[in-house]
Design a protein around this motif. Structure first.
Motif, PDB file in Angstrom:
ATOM      1  N   GLU A 178       0.822  -1.217   0.000  1.00  0.00           N
ATOM      2  CA  GLU A 178       0.000   0.000   0.000  1.00  0.00           C
ATOM      3  C   GLU A 178       0.852   1.262   0.000  1.00  0.00           C
ATOM      4  OE1 GLU A 178      -2.278  -0.906   3.683  1.00  0.00           O
ATOM      5  OE2 GLU A 178      -3.998  -0.947   2.349  1.00  0.00           O
ATOM      6  N   ARG A 179       2.174   1.091  -0.243  1.00  0.00           N
ATOM      7  CA  ARG A 179       3.066   2.239  -0.080  1.00  0.00           C
ATOM      8  C   ARG A 179       4.112   2.252  -1.187  1.00  0.00           C
ATOM      9  NH1 ARG A 179       5.347   1.229   4.937  1.00  0.00           N
ATOM     10  NH2 ARG A 179       7.328   0.580   4.084  1.00  0.00           N
ATOM     11  N   VAL A 180       4.402   3.453  -1.677  1.00  0.00           N
ATOM     12  CA  VAL A 180       5.512   3.591  -2.625  1.00  0.00           C
ATOM     13  C   VAL A 180       6.510   4.591  -2.061  1.00  0.00           C
ATOM     14  CG1 VAL A 180       4.227   2.963  -4.691  1.00  0.00           C
ATOM     15  CG2 VAL A 180       4.243   5.324  -3.968  1.00  0.00           C
ATOM     16  N   LEU A 193      16.274  13.903  -1.125  1.00  0.00           N
ATOM     17  CA  LEU A 193      14.847  14.077  -0.824  1.00  0.00           C
ATOM     18  C   LEU A 193      14.173  12.713  -0.887  1.00  0.00           C
ATOM     19  CD1 LEU A 193      12.444  16.241  -0.540  1.00  0.00           C
ATOM     20  CD2 LEU A 193      12.072  15.754  -2.957  1.00  0.00           C
ATOM     21  N   ALA A 194      13.383  12.413   0.141  1.00  0.00           N
ATOM     22  CA  ALA A 194      12.601  11.174   0.125  1.00  0.00           C
ATOM     23  C   ALA A 194      11.129  11.534   0.063  1.00  0.00           C
ATOM     24  CB  ALA A 194      12.885  10.366   1.383  1.00  0.00           C
ATOM     25  N   VAL A 195      10.401  10.828  -0.787  1.00  0.00           N
ATOM     26  CA  VAL A 195       8.958  11.023  -0.880  1.00  0.00           C
ATOM     27  C   VAL A 195       8.305   9.660  -0.682  1.00  0.00           C
ATOM     28  CG1 VAL A 195       7.093  12.050  -2.221  1.00  0.00           C
ATOM     29  CG2 VAL A 195       9.440  12.721  -2.689  1.00  0.00           C
ATOM     30  N   VAL A 196       7.318   9.634   0.189  1.00  0.00           N
ATOM     31  CA  VAL A 196       6.615   8.381   0.457  1.00  0.00           C
ATOM     32  C   VAL A 196       5.117   8.626   0.293  1.00  0.00           C
ATOM     33  CG1 VAL A 196       6.055   6.678   2.240  1.00  0.00           C
ATOM     34  CG2 VAL A 196       8.398   7.544   2.031  1.00  0.00           C
ATOM     35  N   ALA A 197       4.460   7.734  -0.420  1.00  0.00           N
ATOM     36  CA  ALA A 197       3.003   7.852  -0.564  1.00  0.00           C
ATOM     37  C   ALA A 197       2.347   6.565  -0.070  1.00  0.00           C
ATOM     38  CB  ALA A 197       2.629   8.101  -2.019  1.00  0.00           C
ATOM     39  N   GLU A 198       1.396   6.725   0.806  1.00  0.00           N
ATOM     40  CA  GLU A 198       0.545   5.608   1.241  1.00  0.00           C
ATOM     41  C   GLU A 198      -0.765   5.762   0.470  1.00  0.00           C
ATOM     42  OE1 GLU A 198       0.838   3.198   3.599  1.00  0.00           O
ATOM     43  OE2 GLU A 198       2.627   3.782   4.745  1.00  0.00           O
ATOM     44  N   VAL A 199      -1.200   4.705  -0.176  1.00  0.00           N
ATOM     45  CA  VAL A 199      -2.402   4.820  -1.009  1.00  0.00           C
ATOM     46  C   VAL A 199      -3.447   3.813  -0.524  1.00  0.00           C
ATOM     47  CG1 VAL A 199      -3.284   4.889  -3.372  1.00  0.00           C
ATOM     48  CG2 VAL A 199      -0.875   5.391  -2.943  1.00  0.00           C
ATOM     49  N   ARG A 200      -4.664   4.268  -0.405  1.00  0.00           N
ATOM     50  CA  ARG A 200      -5.763   3.385  -0.020  1.00  0.00           C
ATOM     51  C   ARG A 200      -6.867   3.523  -1.055  1.00  0.00           C
ATOM     52  NH1 ARG A 200      -2.064   2.567   2.606  1.00  0.00           N
ATOM     53  NH2 ARG A 200      -1.839   2.382   4.876  1.00  0.00           N
ATOM     54  N   CYS A 201      -7.379   2.394  -1.489  1.00  0.00           N
ATOM     55  CA  CYS A 201      -8.427   2.447  -2.508  1.00  0.00           C
ATOM     56  C   CYS A 201      -9.608   1.593  -2.032  1.00  0.00           C
ATOM     57  CB  CYS A 201      -7.867   1.907  -3.826  1.00  0.00           C
ATOM     58  SG  CYS A 201      -8.952   2.186  -5.211  1.00  0.00           S
ATOM     59  N   LEU A 202     -10.736   2.213  -1.973  1.00  0.00           N
ATOM     60  CA  LEU A 202     -11.925   1.559  -1.427  1.00  0.00           C
ATOM     61  C   LEU A 202     -12.986   1.451  -2.524  1.00  0.00           C
ATOM     62  CD1 LEU A 202     -12.711   0.663   1.454  1.00  0.00           C
ATOM     63  CD2 LEU A 202     -13.790   2.904   1.734  1.00  0.00           C
ATOM     64  N   LEU A 221       1.351   2.079  -7.616  1.00  0.00           N
ATOM     65  CA  LEU A 221       0.389   1.019  -7.325  1.00  0.00           C
ATOM     66  C   LEU A 221      -0.739   1.123  -8.339  1.00  0.00           C
ATOM     67  CD1 LEU A 221       0.390   1.547  -3.475  1.00  0.00           C
ATOM     68  CD2 LEU A 221       1.222  -0.486  -4.670  1.00  0.00           C
ATOM     69  N   GLU A 222      -1.228  -0.047  -8.796  1.00  0.00           N
ATOM     70  CA  GLU A 222      -2.297  -0.026  -9.797  1.00  0.00           C
ATOM     71  C   GLU A 222      -3.508  -0.791  -9.278  1.00  0.00           C
ATOM     72  OE1 GLU A 222       0.595   0.337 -13.685  1.00  0.00           O
ATOM     73  OE2 GLU A 222      -0.676  -1.449 -13.492  1.00  0.00           O
ATOM     74  N   THR A 236      -7.518   7.413  -1.701  1.00  0.00           N
ATOM     75  CA  THR A 236      -6.882   8.455  -0.880  1.00  0.00           C
ATOM     76  C   THR A 236      -5.377   8.232  -0.919  1.00  0.00           C
ATOM     77  OG1 THR A 236      -8.808   8.370   0.561  1.00  0.00           O
ATOM     78  CG2 THR A 236      -6.923   9.594   1.366  1.00  0.00           C
ATOM     79  N   LYS A 237      -4.667   9.321  -1.156  1.00  0.00           N
ATOM     80  CA  LYS A 237      -3.201   9.238  -1.263  1.00  0.00           C
ATOM     81  C   LYS A 237      -2.611  10.172  -0.218  1.00  0.00           C
ATOM     82  CE  LYS A 237       0.365   9.747  -4.830  1.00  0.00           C
ATOM     83  NZ  LYS A 237       0.596  10.117  -6.235  1.00  0.00           N
ATOM     84  N   TYR A 238      -1.861   9.594   0.709  1.00  0.00           N
ATOM     85  CA  TYR A 238      -1.208  10.379   1.765  1.00  0.00           C
ATOM     86  C   TYR A 238       0.275  10.483   1.394  1.00  0.00           C
ATOM     87  CZ  TYR A 238      -5.357   8.826   4.338  1.00  0.00           C
ATOM     88  OH  TYR A 238      -6.641   8.557   4.746  1.00  0.00           O
TER      89      TYR A 238
END
Ligand code: IFM
Length: 725
Positions: A178-180, A193-202, A221-222, A236-238
């Motif tokens: 769930e994370r890239v 620089l570090a970038v982290v995205a947590e993605v949730r798809c409902l 993530l697909e 939702t992408k955090y």
């Protein structure tokens, strides 16, 4: 764009691809650490969507340094069947976009009709969380209006550039369930620089599992889902960003923060964000009753300044085009201290102090610049970036003759910036009574600048000191002698420095002993300051009361009437040419009147009136500098020309919202935004400090029924309510 009846919302009810870059600028969001232009998550051909963060400088030819456009953290692409869903790939209706200035939330919705009955209602929201440095969140809700097979991809990408220049190399990437994660490094300055995205798809029946896609530089993530008519999907992408300027190991920090964002969830982040924004607005809001356009414009200006002001570092300041575009490569000019800073000194003084400390951190560079020119003290750079060293380009491409270059002389000659910074420090001190700031930082800035002036002014046989070959605020005239603005403000600076030295010697003798020893100040230097201050030549015509903008200005021709004809879309300089305009009295932006704005006590009422009548007419308000109209408004209000002041005010108010100069694509005009605040507060409200407080002398435009200003003056919150008499 924009001027709705709603006092807090900038809206767009149709999308016009021909002005997409203007819209990207206007719909910029941010949190005082990083900003994102208002491009679309799903993309659009020709877009210039970009995010920028304070301090992430990288080198480039000619311009020295610029902020590297951040890796693409906002992307969420989708396909209906095999067709990308974007505004250009289907029929679109019910499009609307709103920027809620009260909370910084940008929302957008539209219905998309593709081939084969694909029919979707999309609703996007995003915000960069206020009150903390690194988080942003995006939400997409899709409703199928007909059955559809939907593909979504959400991730990060290092494939970004600054107008073609690539600043990043990829240092690592990873895709989890769930994370890239993406780690990058700037190519020249080596900032990690570090970038982290947590993605949730409902989906309609619960969370949807992602497939990992780990393309080089673009981990993502697909999701694949079939929706029946009426069914919805929520993605939702955090996102968290961290650099090694703040954390030695940015990736774990970003990972931790993204995880925390998921725990807080959309609602928790909104609550934190909205509370932080409520504090900002309590400190600085301005209410204008009776004039919806003015109301929206002043809040928009305040919003843009507030998202650009560095809130988490004192190693940065606001560039001329804020963090909202590539204009002027994010360099910091006098625009900050003279136009934007007063709003902060009088509403959120800790932010103003941070930006002045940025100049203090740059003192070594300013000293190097002075020394290179054979002068003492600190000569502040006309354009500054990561340090206090000069980064003004030596030339820029000629807009009228592709392939040719125009020399840029400002770096060597627009010396007034040193007095501008001295003035801002003094004004900040007066506005706040912050003695600690003065002792720790402000005094050194003022005194080092005074040393520069005393060594730059040259005594001549006429008994005066002169500053020759300078450029004043009016950049239509280059290499002039004794520019009145420069000389009189330098003289003011020297007087102020002398007064400050005397005050320090009396009230803070130990501090003075240390500082004066460090700076090499002695009695003869202080005496020289007063001598130069008294004898700096300011060209003046006693019969008319007119200050001559520079020696010889009155000998110039008037601007030919045909050049002034209505209907033009470019500046007088563009119409006449760089050389020819210098032979005229046409000016780009207030110069003598800028002086009157900064030092009103040095102008009698008659003198102010005479200079206003003379110079306002000769100023290129429409297409000269965007810095001008707000100041022209403030000065016109001061002389009681409220109608004229209001016209200038509107011109400033429309700079970015209506793109009246046609150059808002490059980013927000920060100085116009700060000037707008000054036009309201110093102009229409007639606010001024007094020895024991403040007073107002209001002159409200006809349409304004009530004006309310929130300030912090010398530590006290003030809500100043000015009803129409
Ligand atoms: O600092 C200004 C200058 O006064 C006019 N030209 C643009 C610069 C950056 O905004």
């Amino acid at each position: 764009m924009g001027a709705t009846e709603h006092p807090w919302t900038v809206s767009e009810t149709g999308f016009d691809a021909s002005s997409q870059h203007h819209s990207e600028t206007v719909f910029t969001i941010g949190n005082g650490q990083h900003c994102l232009r208002g491009g679309f998550e799903e993309g659009f051909p020709g877009e210039q969507t970009a995010g920028f963060a304070h301090r992430i400088w990288d080198q480039l030819p000619v311009f020295g340094e610029e902020l590297a456009a951040l890796p693409r953290w906002w992307g969420v692409q989708l396909w209906a069947g095999d067709r990308p869903v974007r505004l250009d790939t289907g029929d679109v209706d019910d499009y609307r976009r709103n920027l809620d200035l009260r909370t910084g939330v940008l929302s957008r919705s539209y219905r998309w009709h593709g081939p084969q009955q694909a029919d979707l209602a999309l609703s996007w929201q995003r915000f960069i969380v206020a009150g903390q440095p690194s988080l942003a969140v995006i939400q997409l809700e899709v409703q199928a209006l007909a059955p559809v097979l939907l593909w979504l991809r959400s991730g990060l990408s290092a494939a970004v550039d600054n107008a073609g220049l690539v600043h990043w190399e990829v240092a690592g990437q990873q895709v989890e369930a769930e994370r890239v994660e993406l780690s990058t490094r700037t190519r020249s300055s080596g900032i990690g620089l570090a970038v982290v995205a947590e993605v949730r798809c409902l989906g309609p029946s619960g969370p949807i599992t992602a497939t990992r896609a780990d393309e080089p530089g673009a981990p993502s993530l697909e999701y694949r889902v079939s929706l029946a008519a009426g069914e919805r999907l929520l993605l939702t992408k955090y996102v968290a960003l961290a650099s090694d300027l703040e954390a030695s190991a940015p990736l774990p920090v970003a990972r931790e923060q993204a995880g925390e964002a998921v725990r807080l969830g959309w609602d928790g982040l909104r609550a934190a964000n909205d509370a932080a924004w409520a504090e900002i607005w309590a400190a600085c809001d301005i209410e204008i009753d009776g004039d919806p356009e003015a109301q929206l414009a002043i809040r928009f200006a305040l919003f843009q300044l507030n998202i650009a002001a560095p809130r988490f570092t004192d190693r940065a300041s606001i560039g001329a085009k804020t963090l909202s575009g590539l204009g002027y490569r994010h360099h910091v000019f006098w625009d900050t201290e003279i136009f934007m800073l007063p709003m902060f000194s009088f509403t959120q003084p800790e932010l103003a102090a941070g930006m002045l400390r940025y100049r203090w951190h740059g003192l070594d560079g300013a000293r190097r610049k002075a020394a290179e020119a054979g002068r003492r003290g600190a000569q502040f750079p006309w354009e500054a970036a990561s340090t206090g060293d000069e980064v003004t380009p030596r030339w820029i491409p000629d807009p009228d003759h592709p392939g040719r270059q125009v020399p840029v002389l400002s770096g060597d000659r627009e010396v007034h910036v040193t007095a501008d910074i001295g003035y801002a420090v003094w004004q900040h001190w007066q506005a706040t009574n912050d003695q600690q700031f003065l002792l720790d930082y402000g005094a050194e800035l003022i005194l080092s600048g005074a040393q520069f002036w005393a060594s730059a002014a040259v005594a001549e046989p006429d008994g005066h000191y002169h500053l020759r070959g300078v450029i004043g605020p009016d950049e239509y005239h280059e290499v002039v002698d004794d520019n009145a603005f420069t000389n009189q403000l330098a003289s003011w600076h020297l007087h102020a420095a002398g007064a400050l030295a005397a005050w320090l010697a009396e009230h803070q003798p130990q501090h003075w002993a240390r500082l004066s020893a460090e700076l090499g100040l002695n009695a003869s230097e202080l005496a020289l300051w007063l001598e130069v201050a008294a004898a700096l030549y300011v060209p003046f015509e006693p019969e008319s009361g007119l200050i001559e903008q520079f020696a010889g200005y009155f000998d110039l021709d008037e601007l030919p009437p045909e050049v002034q004809a209505p209907g033009r879309t470019v500046s007088w300089q563009r119409l006449l040419g760089f050389e020819e305009i210098q032979r005229t009295r046409a000016i780009k932006q207030p110069d003598v009147l800028m002086l009157a704005h900064l030092l009103p006590d040095q102008f009698s009422a008659e003198q102010l009136r005479a200079n206003q009548d003379f110079y306002d007419l000769r100023t290129d308000h429409e297409y000269g500098s965007s810095l001008g109209p707000a100041i022209s408004a403030a000065v016109a209000a001061r002389v009681g020309e409220v109608e004229l002041a209001y016209l200038h005010f509107l011109q400033a108010a429309r700079t970015d919202l209506a793109d009246v100069r046609g150059n808002a694509d490059d980013g927000i005009h920060g100085a116009a935004a700060g000037g707008l605040w000054q036009a309201v507060v110093f102009g229409f409200a007639g606010f001024e400090l007094t020895a024991d407080g403040w007073r107002i002398r209001p002159q409200l435009p006809r349409q304004w029924r009530r004006l309310v200003i929130n300030l912090t003056v010398r530590g006290r919150r003030e809500r100043i309510e000015i009803p129409r008499p």
